[in-house]
Design a protein around this motif. Sequence first.
Motif, PDB file in Angstrom:
ATOM      1  N   MET A   1       0.952  -1.334   0.011  1.00 38.45           N
ATOM      2  CA  MET A   1       0.083   0.263  -0.201  1.00 38.45           C
ATOM      3  C   MET A   1       0.897   1.034  -0.025  1.00 38.45           C
ATOM      4  O   MET A   1       1.987   1.307   0.374  1.00 38.45           O
ATOM      5  CB  MET A   1      -0.735   0.267   1.266  1.00 38.45           C
ATOM      6  N   PRO A   2       0.259   2.121  -0.604  1.00 37.43           N
ATOM      7  CA  PRO A   2       1.947   3.438  -0.876  1.00 37.43           C
ATOM      8  C   PRO A   2       1.328   4.359   0.524  1.00 37.43           C
ATOM      9  O   PRO A   2       0.476   4.211   0.914  1.00 37.43           O
ATOM     10  CB  PRO A   2       0.949   4.266  -2.293  1.00 37.43           C
ATOM     11  N   LYS A   3       1.851   4.630   0.318  1.00 35.68           N
ATOM     12  CA  LYS A   3       2.480   6.018   1.752  1.00 35.68           C
ATOM     13  C   LYS A   3       0.923   7.106   1.712  1.00 35.68           C
ATOM     14  O   LYS A   3       1.169   7.730   0.842  1.00 35.68           O
ATOM     15  CB  LYS A   3       3.605   6.455   1.898  1.00 35.68           C
ATOM     16  N   GLY A   4       0.585   7.745   2.604  1.00 37.21           N
ATOM     17  CA  GLY A   4      -0.155   8.748   2.392  1.00 37.21           C
ATOM     18  C   GLY A   4      -1.447   8.460   3.121  1.00 37.21           C
ATOM     19  O   GLY A   4      -1.554   7.402   3.545  1.00 37.21           O
ATOM     20  N   SER A   5      -1.900   9.662   3.134  1.00 35.95           N
ATOM     21  CA  SER A   5      -3.362   9.532   4.615  1.00 35.95           C
ATOM     22  C   SER A   5      -4.362   8.862   3.660  1.00 35.95           C
ATOM     23  O   SER A   5      -4.347   8.555   2.008  1.00 35.95           O
ATOM     24  CB  SER A   5      -3.698  11.122   5.021  1.00 35.95           C
ATOM     25  N   LEU A   8      -5.754  10.393   0.854  1.00 38.57           N
ATOM     26  CA  LEU A   8      -5.477  10.742  -0.271  1.00 38.57           C
ATOM     27  C   LEU A   8      -5.500   9.185  -1.520  1.00 38.57           C
ATOM     28  O   LEU A   8      -5.842   9.989  -2.303  1.00 38.57           O
ATOM     29  CB  LEU A   8      -3.521  11.193  -0.553  1.00 38.57           C
ATOM     30  N   ILE A   9      -4.851   8.340  -0.637  1.00 35.16           N
ATOM     31  CA  ILE A   9      -4.846   7.109  -1.141  1.00 35.16           C
ATOM     32  C   ILE A   9      -6.600   7.060  -2.102  1.00 35.16           C
ATOM     33  O   ILE A   9      -6.558   6.765  -2.957  1.00 35.16           O
ATOM     34  CB  ILE A   9      -4.755   6.060  -0.590  1.00 35.16           C
ATOM     35  N   ASN A  10      -7.825   7.133  -0.969  1.00 34.95           N
ATOM     36  CA  ASN A  10      -8.715   6.797  -1.796  1.00 34.95           C
ATOM     37  C   ASN A  10      -9.049   7.754  -3.577  1.00 34.95           C
ATOM     38  O   ASN A  10      -9.485   7.982  -4.015  1.00 34.95           O
ATOM     39  CB  ASN A  10      -9.965   7.190  -0.722  1.00 34.95           C
ATOM     40  N   ALA A  11      -8.366   8.972  -3.040  1.00 34.58           N
ATOM     41  CA  ALA A  11      -8.820  10.257  -4.162  1.00 34.58           C
ATOM     42  C   ALA A  11      -8.071   9.632  -5.519  1.00 34.58           C
ATOM     43  O   ALA A  11      -8.389  10.180  -6.640  1.00 34.58           O
ATOM     44  CB  ALA A  11      -8.341  11.491  -3.415  1.00 34.58           C
ATOM     45  N   TYR A  51      -1.996   0.813  -6.511  1.00 32.34           N
ATOM     46  CA  TYR A  51      -3.132   0.727  -6.449  1.00 32.34           C
ATOM     47  C   TYR A  51      -4.234  -0.219  -6.907  1.00 32.34           C
ATOM     48  O   TYR A  51      -5.150  -0.876  -6.488  1.00 32.34           O
ATOM     49  CB  TYR A  51      -4.394   2.195  -6.889  1.00 32.34           C
ATOM     50  N   PHE A  52      -3.473  -0.516  -8.148  1.00 32.43           N
ATOM     51  CA  PHE A  52      -4.173  -0.809  -8.810  1.00 32.43           C
ATOM     52  C   PHE A  52      -3.188  -2.369  -9.593  1.00 32.43           C
ATOM     53  O   PHE A  52      -2.502  -1.893 -10.497  1.00 32.43           O
ATOM     54  CB  PHE A  52      -5.212  -1.134  -9.860  1.00 32.43           C
ATOM     55  N   GLN A  53      -3.091  -3.817  -9.625  1.00 31.18           N
ATOM     56  CA  GLN A  53      -1.743  -4.183  -9.885  1.00 31.18           C
ATOM     57  C   GLN A  53      -2.368  -4.498 -11.734  1.00 31.18           C
ATOM     58  O   GLN A  53      -1.424  -4.787 -12.841  1.00 31.18           O
ATOM     59  CB  GLN A  53      -1.961  -5.512  -9.756  1.00 31.18           C
TER      60      GLN A  53
END
Length: 210
Positions: A1-5, A8-11, A51-53
């Motif tokens: 999972m990428p770093k960040g809030s 932000l991830i959902n956005a 986010y998506f493979q």
Amino acid sequence: MPKGSEELINARKEEIINACALLYETMSFKDITIRDIGAKTSFTRTSIYNYFQTKEEIFLALLQREYEIWISDIKELINLDLQLSAEEFSDKLAHTLEKRSCMLKLMSMNIYDMEVNSRIENLVAFKKVYADSLRAISCCLEKFFPSMSVKDIQEFMYSFFPFLFGVYPYTSHTQKQLEAMELANVNYTNYTIYELTKSFIIKMLKPFEK
């Protein structure tokens, strides 16, 4: 999972899904690539893989979002403080589906590829939303058609949801398909998503109205 809030991830995910939806309006599923989707976002193409493979996971997320919107519309029906006849209910349910042409298109044309090429956790997330749609329709039937037994509702569900997989092909045609049907002398009547689904639902529910 990428770093960040989480926000932000959902956005970022939403931006990727939006890009996919936009491309799907004019391009086919098989022609759309991760590169195409990345070009429509504000960040680098390689970032998408955080986010998506696969592109199928993006399309599955799009289908999941379409289902969530549809469920929201169905729940508005459940909350109506009135009784509906079979025709009135069919009218309202058909109107929820005429706004979901993307959902119907994905269901009919690309569901196998999306599910096979997505990670199990993504598929489970989608299936949970799909299950929510089953429950929402079931709640509508229980409310507006109380004479329906558990078996009646089950039979409706096992007719209605498979029916949805065929709606898009019967209501949306390319110019090439129309030309082929004319040359083949196919007796074809043009129906909209609304018209086809309303007619089907009425026939299924008419015996159970008060």
